[in-house]
Design an enzyme around this catalytic site. Structure first.
Site, PDB file in Angstrom:
ATOM      1  N   LYS A   1       0.801  -1.260  -0.004  1.00 34.62           N
ATOM      2  CA  LYS A   1       0.028  -0.066   0.092  1.00 34.62           C
ATOM      3  C   LYS A   1       0.747   1.293   0.138  1.00 34.62           C
ATOM      4  O   LYS A   1       0.557   2.221  -0.878  1.00 34.62           O
ATOM      5  CB  LYS A   1      -0.890   0.166   1.286  1.00 34.62           C
ATOM      6  CG  LYS A   1      -1.837  -1.057   1.473  1.00 34.62           C
ATOM      7  CD  LYS A   1      -2.755  -0.760   2.514  1.00 34.62           C
ATOM      8  CE  LYS A   1      -2.042  -0.847   4.006  1.00 34.62           C
ATOM      9  NZ  LYS A   1      -1.349  -2.240   4.282  1.00 34.62           N
TER      10      LYS A   1
ATOM     11  N   ARG B   1      -9.030   1.441   9.288  1.00 31.42           N
ATOM     12  CA  ARG B   1      -8.536   0.119   9.712  1.00 31.42           C
ATOM     13  C   ARG B   1      -9.399  -0.907  10.435  1.00 31.42           C
ATOM     14  O   ARG B   1      -9.336  -2.017  10.826  1.00 31.42           O
ATOM     15  CB  ARG B   1      -7.086   0.175  10.373  1.00 31.42           C
ATOM     16  CG  ARG B   1      -6.002  -0.430   9.913  1.00 31.42           C
ATOM     17  CD  ARG B   1      -5.019  -0.307  10.896  1.00 31.42           C
ATOM     18  NE  ARG B   1      -3.576  -1.071  10.619  1.00 31.42           N
ATOM     19  CZ  ARG B   1      -2.864  -0.775   9.673  1.00 31.42           C
ATOM     20  NH1 ARG B   1      -2.980   0.594   9.336  1.00 31.42           N
ATOM     21  NH2 ARG B   1      -1.846  -1.287   9.393  1.00 31.42           N
TER      22      ARG B   1
ATOM     23  N   ARG C   1      10.982  -7.369   4.066  1.00 31.14           N
ATOM     24  CA  ARG C   1      10.893  -6.098   4.063  1.00 31.14           C
ATOM     25  C   ARG C   1      11.878  -5.282   4.671  1.00 31.14           C
ATOM     26  O   ARG C   1      12.231  -5.590   6.045  1.00 31.14           O
ATOM     27  CB  ARG C   1       9.321  -5.533   4.320  1.00 31.14           C
ATOM     28  CG  ARG C   1       9.495  -4.131   4.329  1.00 31.14           C
ATOM     29  CD  ARG C   1       8.000  -3.623   4.510  1.00 31.14           C
ATOM     30  NE  ARG C   1       7.268  -3.574   5.720  1.00 31.14           N
ATOM     31  CZ  ARG C   1       6.183  -3.211   6.019  1.00 31.14           C
ATOM     32  NH1 ARG C   1       5.192  -2.610   4.868  1.00 31.14           N
ATOM     33  NH2 ARG C   1       5.424  -3.680   6.917  1.00 31.14           N
TER      34      ARG C   1
ATOM     35  N   ARG D   1      11.968  -3.143  10.259  1.00 30.48           N
ATOM     36  CA  ARG D   1      10.997  -2.412  11.169  1.00 30.48           C
ATOM     37  C   ARG D   1      10.830  -2.983  12.459  1.00 30.48           C
ATOM     38  O   ARG D   1      10.597  -4.298  12.562  1.00 30.48           O
ATOM     39  CB  ARG D   1       9.702  -1.989  10.446  1.00 30.48           C
ATOM     40  CG  ARG D   1       9.072  -0.605  10.183  1.00 30.48           C
ATOM     41  CD  ARG D   1       8.172  -0.380   9.174  1.00 30.48           C
ATOM     42  NE  ARG D   1       6.903  -1.136   9.818  1.00 30.48           N
ATOM     43  CZ  ARG D   1       5.861  -0.914   9.192  1.00 30.48           C
ATOM     44  NH1 ARG D   1       5.600  -0.300   7.895  1.00 30.48           N
ATOM     45  NH2 ARG D   1       4.634  -1.465   9.634  1.00 30.48           N
TER      46      ARG D   1
ATOM     47  N   ARG E   1      -0.272  -9.037  13.667  1.00 36.83           N
ATOM     48  CA  ARG E   1      -0.911  -7.773  12.882  1.00 36.83           C
ATOM     49  C   ARG E   1      -1.594  -8.646  11.761  1.00 36.83           C
ATOM     50  O   ARG E   1      -2.788  -8.043  11.515  1.00 36.83           O
ATOM     51  CB  ARG E   1       0.354  -7.129  11.989  1.00 36.83           C
ATOM     52  CG  ARG E   1       0.800  -6.159  13.088  1.00 36.83           C
ATOM     53  CD  ARG E   1       2.108  -5.842  12.598  1.00 36.83           C
ATOM     54  NE  ARG E   1       2.539  -5.035  11.266  1.00 36.83           N
ATOM     55  CZ  ARG E   1       3.051  -5.020  10.620  1.00 36.83           C
ATOM     56  NH1 ARG E   1       4.615  -5.589  10.721  1.00 36.83           N
ATOM     57  NH2 ARG E   1       3.243  -4.527   9.284  1.00 36.83           N
TER      58      ARG E   1
HETATM   59  P1  ADP Z   1       1.365  -1.929   7.477  1.00 41.61           P
HETATM   60  O1  ADP Z   1       2.759  -1.904   6.925  1.00 41.61           O
HETATM   61  O2  ADP Z   1       1.226  -3.235   8.350  1.00 41.61           O
HETATM   62  O3  ADP Z   1       0.442  -1.577   6.642  1.00 41.61           O
HETATM   63  P2  ADP Z   1       1.373   0.802   9.012  1.00 41.61           P
HETATM   64  O4  ADP Z   1       2.557   1.338   8.830  1.00 41.61           O
HETATM   65  O5  ADP Z   1       0.191   1.151   8.218  1.00 41.61           O
HETATM   66  O6  ADP Z   1       1.358  -0.801   8.647  1.00 41.61           O
HETATM   67  O7  ADP Z   1       0.839   0.750  10.685  1.00 41.61           O
HETATM   68  C1  ADP Z   1       1.778   0.044  11.474  1.00 41.61           C
HETATM   69  C2  ADP Z   1       1.176   0.228  12.928  1.00 41.61           C
HETATM   70  O8  ADP Z   1       0.613   1.280  13.108  1.00 41.61           O
HETATM   71  C3  ADP Z   1      -0.271  -0.773  12.853  1.00 41.61           C
HETATM   72  O9  ADP Z   1       0.199  -2.118  13.066  1.00 41.61           O
HETATM   73  C4  ADP Z   1      -0.808  -0.157  14.067  1.00 41.61           C
HETATM   74  O10 ADP Z   1      -0.434  -0.378  15.359  1.00 41.61           O
HETATM   75  C5  ADP Z   1      -0.765   1.283  14.106  1.00 41.61           C
HETATM   76  N1  ADP Z   1      -1.887   2.009  13.123  1.00 41.61           N
HETATM   77  C6  ADP Z   1      -1.688   2.578  11.836  1.00 41.61           C
HETATM   78  N2  ADP Z   1      -2.988   3.198  11.188  1.00 41.61           N
HETATM   79  C7  ADP Z   1      -3.639   2.648  12.152  1.00 41.61           C
HETATM   80  C8  ADP Z   1      -5.118   2.957  12.260  1.00 41.61           C
HETATM   81  N3  ADP Z   1      -5.827   3.570  11.405  1.00 41.61           N
HETATM   82  N4  ADP Z   1      -5.939   2.523  13.471  1.00 41.61           N
HETATM   83  C9  ADP Z   1      -5.099   2.051  14.425  1.00 41.61           C
HETATM   84  N5  ADP Z   1      -3.884   1.490  14.388  1.00 41.61           N
HETATM   85  C10 ADP Z   1      -3.138   2.081  13.118  1.00 41.61           C
END
Ligand code: ADP
Ligand code: ZN
Length: 236
Positions: free
Chosen positions: A22, A97, A134, A165, A176
């Site tokens: 994404k 989310r 990653r 990360r 996750r």
């Molecule tokens: P990914 O690479 O898994 O898509 P993100 O970088 O989007 O991860 O998000 C990393 C973390 O930040 C999530 O696992 C969550 O803990 C938190 N997070 C991000 N966006 C949201 C959201 N909209 N609602 C709740 N938690 C969030």
């Protein structure tokens, strides 16, 4: 010229499981269209770098693979969407989310034209491996994938160090994915009956996903039913 210039702001939501790509697609889409990419993961990681109580609590939640609470996330996004640069549209990455976040976003959109939603679909079993591969640049944030046994550790874009990360460790990744299946996957059902929803196959090269994403957006913007629900209002 493509239909991107025809009407109204592009309010794009990029959905998909962790590791679907994404972020990569959202960065490029935002750059091409001159609109901001709003990544709630990036916002939270920035906050986690600070010593604030909020930042530290967010870091604990993220490193455990959980979700930061809806009220806080909705407040963050509401504030971000009211900034000037989001007037001509935006790309949301990582938000909504949960269904509660999606309902709140619909409420925020009543005066802003319809949402365009693209789900980047990737089967579960591909994700664990993708996330293990990653790496992110500690300096510019660029994400990249390393092959098994590859020892590359410098960013192609800026030469910064590539790191895992802190939430891409195996146990956090499993959590996750579990949280994704339970809280986020239902969003596909929430949006799928809309004329402004498309799913694209995320199990292809980034370039192929990019092409599919753009086709999907162009097609939706050419659909009269999408234009009818507010994006064609005359301004001024
Ligand atoms: P990914 O690479 O898994 O898509 P993100 O970088 O989007 O991860 O998000 C990393 C973390 O930040 C999530 O696992 C969550 O803990 C938190 N997070 C991000 N966006 C949201 C959201 N909209 N609602 C709740 N938690 C969030
Ligand atoms: Zn870099």
């Amino acid at each position: 010229m493509t239909s991107e210039v025809t009407r109204g702001p592009i309010n794009l939501v990029v959905l998909g499981p962790p590791g679907a790509g994404k972020g990569t697609q959202a960065v490029e889409f935002a750059r091409r269209h001159g609109i901001p990419k709003i990544s709630t993961g990036d916002i939270l990681r920035d906050a986690a770098q600070s010593e604030t109580d909020l930042g530290q609590r967010a870091k604990v939640t993220m490193d455990a693979g959980g979700l930061v609470d809806d009220k806080l996330m909705i407040a963050i996004v509401r504030e971000r969407l009211t900034r000037r640069d989001a007037e001509r549209g935006f790309v949301l990455d990582g938000f909504p989310r949960t269904v509660a976040q999606a309902i709140a976003l619909d409420e925020l959109m009543t005066d802003q034209g319809p949402l365009t939603v693209v789900d980047i679909a990737v089967p579960d079993d591909a994700l664990v491996e993708r996330l293990a591969r990653r790496r992110v640049c500690g300096q510019c944030g660029n994400a990249t994938s390393v092959a098994a046994g590859e020892s590359r550790n410098r960013c192609e874009k800026c030469g910064g160090e590539l790191v895992l990360r802190s939430d891409d460790t195996e146990s956090t990744v499993r959590e996750r994915l579990r949280v994704y299946a339970e809280a986020t996957k239902p969003l596909v059902g929430y949006y799928s009956s809309r004329p402004t929803f498309r799913a694209v196959d995320g199990q292809q090269s980034p370039a192929a996903v990019w092409a599919a994403l753009n086709n999907a957006v162009d097609e939706m913007r050419a659909t009269p039913s999408a234009a009818d629900c507010g994006s064609e209002r005359t301004v001024g």
